[in-house]
Scaffold this active site. Structure first.
Site, PDB file in Angstrom:
ATOM      1  N   ASP A 273     -14.470 -62.132  38.060  1.00  0.00           N
ATOM      2  CA  ASP A 273     -13.291 -61.966  38.910  1.00  0.00           C
ATOM      3  C   ASP A 273     -13.310 -62.986  40.050  1.00  0.00           C
ATOM      4  OD1 ASP A 273     -10.951 -60.055  39.157  1.00  0.00           O
ATOM      5  OD2 ASP A 273     -11.691 -60.093  41.222  1.00  0.00           O
ATOM      6  N   ASP A 304      -0.837 -63.771  33.865  1.00  0.00           N
ATOM      7  CA  ASP A 304      -1.591 -62.606  33.429  1.00  0.00           C
ATOM      8  C   ASP A 304      -2.150 -61.819  34.616  1.00  0.00           C
ATOM      9  OD1 ASP A 304      -2.872 -61.186  31.195  1.00  0.00           O
ATOM     10  OD2 ASP A 304      -4.748 -61.920  32.052  1.00  0.00           O
ATOM     11  N   HIS A 308      -4.029 -57.464  39.567  1.00  0.00           N
ATOM     12  CA  HIS A 308      -5.455 -57.471  39.905  1.00  0.00           C
ATOM     13  C   HIS A 308      -5.837 -58.602  40.866  1.00  0.00           C
ATOM     14  CE1 HIS A 308      -5.606 -54.355  36.968  1.00  0.00           C
ATOM     15  NE2 HIS A 308      -5.012 -55.154  36.099  1.00  0.00           N
ATOM     16  N   GLU A 338       2.706 -60.524  34.897  1.00  0.00           N
ATOM     17  CA  GLU A 338       2.409 -59.253  34.235  1.00  0.00           C
ATOM     18  C   GLU A 338       1.868 -58.271  35.262  1.00  0.00           C
ATOM     19  OE1 GLU A 338      -0.796 -57.333  31.111  1.00  0.00           O
ATOM     20  OE2 GLU A 338      -1.339 -58.835  32.575  1.00  0.00           O
TER      21      GLU A 338
END
Ligand code: CA
Ligand code: CA
Ligand code: CA
Ligand code: CA
Length: 600
Positions: A273, A304, A308, A338
């Site tokens: 991440d 994408d 997050h 997204e």
């Protein structure tokens, strides 16, 4: 598998093209959704809406019809690249056409070969799953889907060469079609390991929970309770560009539990991440994707895992990339993110606060699911569109949202029908799919067709189970599926332009092209109910108002609407329609829809 004579197709296609080119006021088509015959007709029509619309560089995003394709699963145009890189070990191998979790050989050259198939279906834009160079193998599966990027600057060798990608874009532009890349800023491939979970060599499993390296909160980390993150020997320079190889540019807090802050700071099942809160990282990622735009000149990005990444990142990243593309002459460069959530209140924060032009409309997908699969009332759909005002700001609104019925993560709409509590005949499944497609095309937003839906693909579930091959498949769990509207299985080649769903999309594309208000018109609610039945709305522009009425019930339904205009003429005919000075009564067959137009 239906036999197919290429010469016949070509002749019929040419004729259809000539007819569509010279007849502005064609007869209204039959009500498409009411003719849910399982048997496909032999008539093959084509809708080349890409060539009839404005030039791709000038074309408004609301004119597009997207095709979302996973190149590895589409068509193998070059078997020499099936095993990936011949020089870089990390991007080599993972080829196993019998496994649904491995590379199957499809590539960019193959996709280019099939552009006419897409164009003839009415597709104007292609959205590719990520095509940048991946880590070929992680655990027991491979990077066929493209979401495990190692090198953000070049194409994955399984999919071809950078030149193949440029050739695809040039060929699409030649057909006046656009190409969109799928990009990822949230994470890279899984290279970084934590000593506490993966041992000194990164190859062990020491975590308390199998497969999950427990998440350490921001508070824990601030108190000094953090993981020892490292890059295993031999992988120190595996990522490109070079700065991505320093663990300090990652969050390193363990795996996301999808709850609370871990959804932003945690690893997506081990995928590293990226620390998108670090200003150096923000400019590094901006440079990477500016570079991709400069090098390949795509028409836009699908982004994408937006949810997050911290919002501040998007509000800086989005306008900077768009401005860069516009500076290169890609005036209509467009990005949609997204955000896996179905509430307009939350989704809209990314297009307002996050400065993104658009997002994938998971709320509309949810409304279609509730009304056509769960058989809730049509007010489930009306409720979604009632949230459109949340998206309104100075540079974007709900008309720019990207709509879809299913995808590579949640599975296909056909699968959702299969998995529902109802026993449904094949004819009824086809009718429900056609109706969902019509609602997707004719309500506001830009429609996306998920590859294979037009060939009656179903699938056993989500994720890998929904990523079937269009070329003859060797995956047993795909090949035992009962495809809709055809006798073919996924073991056959499935580029059948006569398939009933392909032909239905041709018709939708033609209607979309012929009536600008169905693409650009302002949408307003007319009628919805708390049980399956009628759903009505209008799309209006300066010239005309279109009344669109759908019947989600399995029985005939009738309703009277008091309209502002009068003289509603059929575009797609209802079973019955009467009108007295703008008081319009529509009678619709089960699972069908109608469109009527009144001139202003
Ligand atoms: Ca290949
Ligand atoms: Ca993140
Ligand atoms: Ca990792
Ligand atoms: Ca199966």
């Amino acid at each position: 598998m239906k036999p197919f004579n290429f010469n016949v197709i070509t002749a019929v296609s040419l004729m259809a093209l000539l007819l569509s080119a010279c007849s502005e006021d064609k007869k209204p088509p039959q009500n498409l959704a009411s003719s849910a015959d399982v048997a496909t007709s032999n008539a093959v029509n084509v809708a080349k809406i890409s060539t009839a619309l404005p030039h791709y560089l000038q074309r408004d995003i609301r004119d597009e019809v997207f095709y979302f394709v996973m190149p590895d699963r589409f068509f193998n145009g070059d078997t020499s690249n099936d095993n990936g890189s011949t020089t870089i070990a990390a991007s080599q191998g993972g080829f196993d056409p019998t496994s649904n979790g491995h590379y199957h050989g499809g590539d960019i050259v193959g996709l280019k070969e099939k552009l006419p198939y897409l164009q003839a279906m009415g597709i104007t834009s292609i959205w590719l799953t990520p095509i940048m160079r991946n880590q070929a193998v992680q655990g027991d599966s491979s990077g066929y889907h493209g979401y495990w990027v190692l090198d953000f600057t070049e194409i994955d060798p399984h999919l071809g060469s950078d030149q193949d990608l440029k050739d695809l874009i040039a060929a699409a532009h030649e057909l006046n079609m656009k190409v969109f890349f799928d990009i990822i800023a949230n994470h890279s491939a899984d290279v970084i390991k934590f000593k506490e979970c993966h041992g000194e060599d990164g190859k062990q499993w020491l975590g308390a929970t199998p497969g999950l390296c427990d998440y350490k909160s921001l508070e824990q980390v601030a108190n000094g309770d953090k993981y020892n993150a490292f890059i295993p020997a031999g992988s120190e320079s595996i990522k490109v560009p070079q700065w991505l190889n320093d663990p300090k540019y990652y969050h390193n807090q363990g795996d996301s539990t999808w709850q609370g802050e871990s959804a932003v700071y945690g690893d997506f099942a081990g995928l590293d991440d990226i620390d998108t809160n670090n200003p150096e990282v923000v400019s590094g990622l901006i440079d990477i994707f500016k570079g991709v735009v400069s090098e390949f000149k795509p028409d836009g990005f699908r982004i994408d895992t937006v949810k997050h990444v911290n919002m501040e990142f998007w509000s800086e990243f989005s306008p900077t990339i768009v401005e860069h593309a516009q500076g290169l002459g890609i005036e209509q460069f467009f990005m949609f993110g997204e955000v896996y959530d179905s509430t307009p209140e939350l989704l809209s924060t990314y297009t307002t606060t996050g400065n993104m032009q658009s997002i994938l409309d998971f709320a509309v997908q949810s409304g279609l699911y509730k009304s056509l699969i769960e058989r809730q009332g049509t007010d489930a759909l009306a409720e979604v569109f009632a949230g459109d005002h949340y998206y309104q700001d100075e540079d974007s609104d709900a008309s720019m949202l990207v709509t879809f019925t299913g995808n590579h993560d949640m599975g296909r709409f056909a699968y959702m029908l299969d998995a529902s509590d109802f026993v449904i005949s094949e004819a009824e499944k086809l009718a429900r799919i056609k109706l969902s497609n019509a609602l997707m095309y004719f309500s506001r937003g830009i429609p996306v067709v998920y590859y294979g839906d037009e060939q009656g693909f179903v699938g056993d579930g989500n994720d890998k189970d929904s990523r079937q091959d269009m070329m003859p498949s060797h995956v047993a769990s795909y090949n035992d599926d009962d495809l809709l509207g055809t006798d073919a299985s996924t073991a056959d080649d499935n580029f059948d332009q006569g398939h009933v769903l392909y032909q239905d999309l041709v018709s939708l594309g033609q209607l979309y092209l012929d009536h600008k208000a169905l693409r650009h018109g302002v949408q307003a609610p007319v009628y919805a109910q708390s049980t399956p039945g009628l759903y009505a709305f209008t799309r209006s522009d300066e010239q005309a108002q279109y009344l669109i009425v759908a019947n989600t019930a399995t029985t005939e339904q009738s309703q009277t609407f008091t309209m502002q205009l009068h003289g509603y003429a059929p575009v797609v005919k209802a079973k019955d329609k009467t009108e007295n000075n703008g008081v319009v009564t529509i009678n619709l067959a089960p699972l069908s829809y109608a469109i009527y137009k009144a001139v202003k």
